[in-house]
Design a protein around this motif. Structure first.
Motif, PDB file in Angstrom:
ATOM      1  N   GLU A 132       6.940   1.465  -2.550  1.00 41.19           N
ATOM      2  CA  GLU A 132       6.448   1.586  -1.181  1.00 41.19           C
ATOM      3  C   GLU A 132       7.996   1.631  -1.084  1.00 41.19           C
ATOM      4  OE1 GLU A 132       2.609  -0.115  -3.184  1.00 41.19           O
ATOM      5  OE2 GLU A 132       4.742  -1.571  -3.621  1.00 41.19           O
ATOM      6  N   GLU A 136       9.838   4.192   1.128  1.00 38.71           N
ATOM      7  CA  GLU A 136      10.278   4.206   2.534  1.00 38.71           C
ATOM      8  C   GLU A 136      11.617   4.934   2.214  1.00 38.71           C
ATOM      9  OE1 GLU A 136      12.509   0.006   4.391  1.00 38.71           O
ATOM     10  OE2 GLU A 136      10.706   0.370   3.382  1.00 38.71           O
ATOM     11  N   ASP A 139      11.477   8.651   3.627  1.00 36.32           N
ATOM     12  CA  ASP A 139      10.806   8.752   4.580  1.00 36.32           C
ATOM     13  C   ASP A 139      11.986   8.535   5.260  1.00 36.32           C
ATOM     14  OD1 ASP A 139       8.167   8.344   4.608  1.00 36.32           O
ATOM     15  OD2 ASP A 139       7.830   6.571   4.824  1.00 36.32           O
TER      16      ASP A 139
END
Length: 186
Positions: A132, A136, A139
């Motif tokens: 995760e 992130e 992104d």
């Protein structure tokens, strides 16, 4: 650039695209104007990629990887060398006697940097972050590439918070200049 996936996948895809640009430059005839256009495109991609790494990847490496501060400092120093070469190339025509020499030097430096990132830094980061967290970071890197500078600015800050504060403004000015000059359109 802007492919999706976690930060490692994103940046690795960028690396392959840069390899392809170098290959395309090399097949153009010496002195051909297309070489200049391709170097402009390469510059845009390298600068956006480097700025995004400096904003998000290297701070994560500092925080999450044992010995990450030294790794990040080394990578940032390599970026500074590449950026100086990009700045030197910026004002040269494809027919200039230094153009091909600088492109060859740039290719060697970028290739060494990519080997270090993919061979050492990325595996260490992958072991230090959750999936995760890597997503992130991917992104954030993609967002930074959309708003970041497209021209070399060797004297601009290369670490947070300075780069995060100034980068988008510099990027806006660069993209306006690119729009007015037609730079980066292929």
């Amino acid at each position: 650039m802007g492919h999706g996936g976690n930060v490692i996948a994103e940046l690795t895809t960028d690396h392959r695209e840069v390899d392809e640009l170098f290959a395309e430059i090399e097949v153009q005839p010496v002195g051909d104007a297309r070489r200049r256009e391709l170097v402009d495109h390469l510059t845009i991609e390298l600068v956006r990629h480097s700025v995004a790494e400096e904003m998000y990847l290297y701070p994560a490496v500092r925080d999450r990887v044992a010995g990450g501060g030294d790794l990040a400092d080394n990578e940032i120093a390599e970026h500074a060398t590449v950026e100086r070469h990009l700045k030197e190339l910026e004002g040269l025509s494809a027919g200039d006697s230094q153009f091909d020499h600088l492109v060859a030097k740039l290719k060697l430096e970028v290739a060494a940097h990519v080997r270090e990132e993919e061979g050492t830094l990325f595996p260490l980061l992958a072991r230090s972050c959750t999936p995760e967290e890597l997503d992130e970071l991917g992104d954030k890197v993609r967002a930074a590439k959309k708003t970041g500078p497209t021209r070399p600015h060797p004297s601009a800050p290369d670490t947070p918070p300075g780069n995060k504060l100034l980068g988008p403004g510099i990027g806006l000015v660069d993209r306006a200049r690119d729009l007015l000059t037609g730079r980066g359109r292929d």
